[in-house]
Design a protein around this motif. Structure first.
Motif, mmCIF file in Angstrom:
data_model
loop_
_atom_site.group_PDB
_atom_site.id
_atom_site.type_symbol
_atom_site.label_atom_id
_atom_site.label_comp_id
_atom_site.label_asym_id
_atom_site.label_seq_id
_atom_site.Cartn_x
_atom_site.Cartn_y
_atom_site.Cartn_z
ATOM 1 N N GLU A 150 -5.420 -7.544 1.653
ATOM 2 C CA GLU A 150 -6.421 -6.575 1.863
ATOM 3 C C GLU A 150 -5.279 -5.153 1.960
ATOM 4 O O GLU A 150 -5.983 -4.052 2.783
ATOM 5 C CB GLU A 150 -6.669 -6.448 3.344
ATOM 6 N N SER A 151 -4.325 -5.115 1.951
ATOM 7 C CA SER A 151 -3.647 -3.856 2.388
ATOM 8 C C SER A 151 -3.281 -3.178 1.089
ATOM 9 O O SER A 151 -3.199 -1.374 1.413
ATOM 10 C CB SER A 151 -1.935 -3.689 3.072
ATOM 11 N N ARG A 176 4.094 2.655 8.615
ATOM 12 C CA ARG A 176 2.822 1.937 8.382
ATOM 13 C C ARG A 176 2.154 2.384 6.283
ATOM 14 O O ARG A 176 1.949 3.201 6.838
ATOM 15 C CB ARG A 176 2.334 2.807 9.621
ATOM 16 N N ASN A 202 -6.319 -2.255 3.507
ATOM 17 C CA ASN A 202 -5.952 -1.670 6.020
ATOM 18 C C ASN A 202 -4.818 -1.663 6.058
ATOM 19 O O ASN A 202 -4.235 -1.850 5.226
ATOM 20 C CB ASN A 202 -6.435 -3.812 5.639
ATOM 21 N N THR A 203 -4.924 -1.083 6.996
ATOM 22 C CA THR A 203 -3.604 -0.742 7.939
ATOM 23 C C THR A 203 -2.438 -1.316 7.945
ATOM 24 O O THR A 203 -3.434 -2.742 8.685
ATOM 25 C CB THR A 203 -3.530 0.329 8.802
ATOM 26 N N GLU A 204 -1.441 -1.678 7.313
ATOM 27 C CA GLU A 204 -0.520 -2.591 8.256
ATOM 28 C C GLU A 204 0.638 -2.462 7.771
ATOM 29 O O GLU A 204 1.225 -1.472 7.737
ATOM 30 C CB GLU A 204 -0.569 -3.286 6.692
ATOM 31 N N PRO A 238 2.867 -7.908 1.997
ATOM 32 C CA PRO A 238 2.200 -7.673 2.012
ATOM 33 C C PRO A 238 0.562 -8.426 2.291
ATOM 34 O O PRO A 238 0.850 -8.810 1.306
ATOM 35 C CB PRO A 238 1.378 -6.377 2.280
ATOM 36 N N LEU A 239 -1.078 -8.290 3.157
ATOM 37 C CA LEU A 239 -1.347 -8.937 2.633
ATOM 38 C C LEU A 239 -2.265 -7.925 1.913
ATOM 39 O O LEU A 239 -1.980 -7.227 1.656
ATOM 40 C CB LEU A 239 -2.622 -8.605 4.419
ATOM 41 N N VAL A 278 4.966 -2.942 7.579
ATOM 42 C CA VAL A 278 6.071 -3.902 6.703
ATOM 43 C C VAL A 278 6.861 -3.810 7.048
ATOM 44 O O VAL A 278 7.308 -2.473 6.844
ATOM 45 C CB VAL A 278 4.982 -3.866 5.253
#
Length: 220
Positions: free
Chosen positions: A180-181, A139, A157-159, A177-178, A161
């Motif tokens: 925004e992460s 996370r 942001n939380t993500e 990852p996006l 992977v």
């Protein structure tokens, strides 16, 4: 450590009074006072495993890896039979020492810590640990604190992977990852080992590997 026990007033500077003040500081969000209590506890109870281990947990929460390494190294030395029974044979100070040493790039200390924890296949040496520990979901930017006064990440942001784990405490991001992460493919992450959830395996197997948090989403 526990603040429960005798209701009698404890003398200033006693381990019990320091612990009570420390818990009050945590509840009040007073980082400076909590840090002073952590250090005071190691001086008030210099031969107690719990004093050094709890101080090391505070340093871990604050990402003060130099103190975390030093305080957990002392706790490691004080780990005795009582603690072995309490923690079912595993030394939690060894684990936190391994994380701190990894964060600092102190591979000799990290190797000693993982060996003390009971992890095999790493051995001695000063070179960076680069062993295949398999795939794991991690996370990024965890949005829930695990420890009192824990430093919260500010990378994005939380993500969750998928990552290639290269040691018990660091991994390389294997998925994309996006944006925004705040992370990228092949970023290197420092991570903890406490599971925070599960994810279906990358191969679609029925097993669900544990999902630890990145330690503040930090990159080495």
């Amino acid at each position: 450590m526990t603040s429960q026990g005798s209701d009698q007033q404890q003398p200033p500077g006693s381990p019990r009074s320091i612990w009570a003040d420390w818990m009050d500081a945590n509840a009040a969000g007073d980082v400076e006072r909590a840090g002073s209590c952590a250090e005071a506890m190691t001086m008030a109870a210099p031969t107690a495993f719990a004093a050094w281990f709890e101080a090391g947990l505070h340093a871990k929460a604050r990402r003060d890896w130099t103190r975390c390494r030093a305080w957990n190294a002392r706790a490691l030395e004080l780990f005795g039979e009582a603690e072995r029974h309490e923690f079912d044979g595993a030394n939690p100070a060894a684990w936190n020492l391994g994380i701190a040493a990894t964060a600092l790039g102190d591979w000799a200390s990290a190797r000693r810590a993982w060996t003390a924890y009971g992890i095999t296949g790493i051995g001695d040496g000063v070179e960076e640990i680069d062993v295949d520990f398999g795939m794991a979901p991690i996370r990024l930017n965890p949005d829930r604190a695990s420890l009192a006064l824990e430093v919260q990440p500010a990378y994005g942001n939380t993500e969750v992977v998928w990552c290639w784990r290269r040691s018990p405490a660091h991994a390389v991001i294997a998925s994309v990852p996006l944006p925004e992460s705040g992370h990228r493919f092949r970023d290197v992450l420092l991570h903890d080992g406490e599971p925070k959830g599960t994810r279906p395996s990358a191969e679609g197997a029925s097993g669900e590997p544990p999902e630890p948090d990145a330690c503040g989403g930090e990159e080495r």
